[in-house]
Design an enzyme around this catalytic site. Structure first.
Site, short mmCIF file in Angstrom:
data_model
loop_
_atom_site.label_atom_id
_atom_site.label_comp_id
_atom_site.label_asym_id
_atom_site.label_seq_id
_atom_site.Cartn_x
_atom_site.Cartn_y
_atom_site.Cartn_z
N GLY A 16 0.84 -1.20 0.00
CA GLY A 16 0.00 0.00 0.00
C GLY A 16 0.87 1.24 0.00
O GLY A 16 0.54 2.26 0.61
N GLY B 35 -0.36 4.96 -1.14
CA GLY B 35 -1.40 5.68 -0.41
C GLY B 35 -0.86 6.84 0.42
O GLY B 35 0.35 7.08 0.48
N GLN B 36 -1.78 7.54 1.09
CA GLN B 36 -1.42 8.73 1.88
C GLN B 36 -0.38 8.39 2.95
O GLN B 36 0.65 9.06 3.07
CB GLN B 36 -2.68 9.31 2.55
N LEU B 37 -0.64 7.34 3.71
CA LEU B 37 0.30 6.94 4.75
C LEU B 37 1.49 6.20 4.15
O LEU B 37 2.63 6.36 4.61
CB LEU B 37 -0.43 6.06 5.79
N ASP C 104 2.27 -2.13 -4.34
CA ASP C 104 0.92 -1.56 -4.43
C ASP C 104 0.30 -2.10 -5.70
O ASP C 104 0.99 -2.66 -6.55
CB ASP C 104 0.97 -0.02 -4.47
N ILE C 105 -1.02 -1.85 -5.84
CA ILE C 105 -1.69 -2.24 -7.08
C ILE C 105 -1.50 -1.15 -8.12
O ILE C 105 -1.71 -1.35 -9.30
CB ILE C 105 -3.18 -2.55 -6.79
N ARG C 106 -1.10 0.07 -7.66
CA ARG C 106 -0.76 1.16 -8.59
C ARG C 106 0.63 1.69 -8.23
O ARG C 106 1.10 1.48 -7.10
CB ARG C 106 -1.80 2.28 -8.54
N TYR D 92 -15.91 0.11 6.77
CA TYR D 92 -14.49 0.32 7.09
C TYR D 92 -14.24 0.05 8.57
O TYR D 92 -13.32 -0.69 8.95
CB TYR D 92 -14.14 1.77 6.73
N LYS E 6 -12.09 -2.86 10.44
CA LYS E 6 -10.99 -2.56 11.37
C LYS E 6 -11.21 -3.29 12.69
O LYS E 6 -10.27 -3.82 13.28
CB LYS E 6 -10.86 -1.05 11.59
N1 SER Z 1 -8.96 8.77 8.05
C1 SER Z 1 -9.85 7.65 8.04
C2 SER Z 1 -11.09 7.96 7.33
O1 SER Z 1 -11.48 9.10 7.37
C3 SER Z 1 -10.18 7.23 9.44
O2 SER Z 1 -9.32 6.24 9.81
O3 SER Z 1 -11.71 7.10 6.78
#
Ligand code: SER
Length: 319
Positions: A8, A11-13, A34-36, A142, A146
């Protein structure tokens, strides 16, 4: 072979964590997947593997051949996008985690990091100063993924001795990468609008308080958690982590202290219900006690850092 793999990494992180791992371990000691393809030249100096993390045999092959000390598994669909595609979110978030945990059970990796989120909390959770063992009550797919993932992590640790570690991140705010599909994304987008001198249309109400964190704090905390001795890790679901809490109105005011004519308009959409289900503030005492967590950046500094960072990049592009 490299020491660490980030799944990943586009991504942002992912982008931010790769940059920090490259600085800590050396570019060649970090592999990325990553997939991209990640849109960052420095990140791409590490060896890239195209990977669909939901595909068990591909994950097994990469981890077995890599024999990494650490795998950071960050691939996920976030809260807002997940509500549009619930079953895809479940499939991506759960299957990919189980693939990594199974590979770790086989002994292909020493330590795994997997992010959880404040999205595990919900209406039955206290609004403020949420304790480590507070009621979990997710309202989004989501958040459900988690919550389930946290218990899978603990299960693999308790049953199979897998050293998997996790943090419940608040909204993450950084200037080196862009978020996508989250409910806390406004707190990044707002700074980009301010630098471009645009009116910011906020998808949350002015008074919506959410827990947030500057990206460098989040990345430092993640590396500190992964570097802690095994015996110090007493939470095998996921650690609460906090830095600051604010509303869109408070960010706008902090921006106006630097950009006096900044304007914001409020047009709450479907993401308001998600934000309203999450707590306002988090108690992270357990992370402080177990592995020495301590946040450094508050809202005033965050605003200055974000405006400076985004402006510097804009000058690079135009200059
Ligand atoms: N930043 C995430 C979201 O907004 C929360 O973990 O989905």
């Amino acid at each position: 072979m490299a020491q660490a793999l980030v799944i990943g990494s586009a991504g942002q992180l992912g982008i931010e964590l790769v940059l920090a791992l490259q600085a800590k371990l050396g570019t060649n000691e970090v592999h990325i997947s990553d997939i991209r393809v990640p849109e960052n030249e420095t990140v791409l100096q590490s060896r890239f593997f195209h990977l669909d993390a939901t595909d068990e045999s591909s994950v097994f092959k990469l981890l077995e051949e890599g024999n990494y000390d650490e795998v950071y598994h960050l691939a996920a669909m976030l809260s807002a996008t997940g509500e549009k595609r619930p079953l895809s979110a479940w499939e991506l978030n759960m299957q990919s985690l189980l693939n990594v945990l199974e590979a770790a059970k086989e002994g292909y990796v020493k330590r795994v990091f997997w992010p959880s989120s404040i999205a595990v909390f919900g209406p039955k959770t206290p609004r403020k100063n949420v304790a480590q063992d507070a009621a979990l009550d997710p309202t989004t797919v989501y958040g459900v993924s988690k919550l389930a993932g946290e218990y899978w992590c603990r299960y693999y640790h308790d049953k199979y001795g897998v050293d998997v570690r996790s943090i419940r991140y608040p909204g993450l705010i950084g200037h080196r990468s862009l978020p996508g599909g989250g409910t806390t994304d406004y707190a990044v987008d707002i700074y980009h609008a301010a630098v471009k001198n645009e009116v910011f249309h906020c998808f949350l109400e002015a008074g919506t308080t959410l827990p947030m964190m500057y990206m460098d704090d989040a990345v430092r905390g993640t590396l500190e958690l992964m570097a802690a001795p095994k015996s110090a890790i007493r939470v095998r679901t996921s650690y609460n982590l906090a830095a600051m809490s604010f509303t869109p109105q408070a960010v706008a005011e902090s921006i106006r202290a630097v950009v006096p004519n900044f304007q914001i308009e409020y047009a709450p959409d479907h993401r308001q219900a998600i934000a309203s289900s999450w707590p306002e503030s988090i108690n992270d005492q357990q992370a402080r006690d177990d592995w020495g967590w301590n946040p450094e950046i508050g809202l005033t500094e965050l605003t200055q850092i974000m405006l400076d960072g985004i402006s510097a990049k804009a000058h690079e592009v135009t200059g």
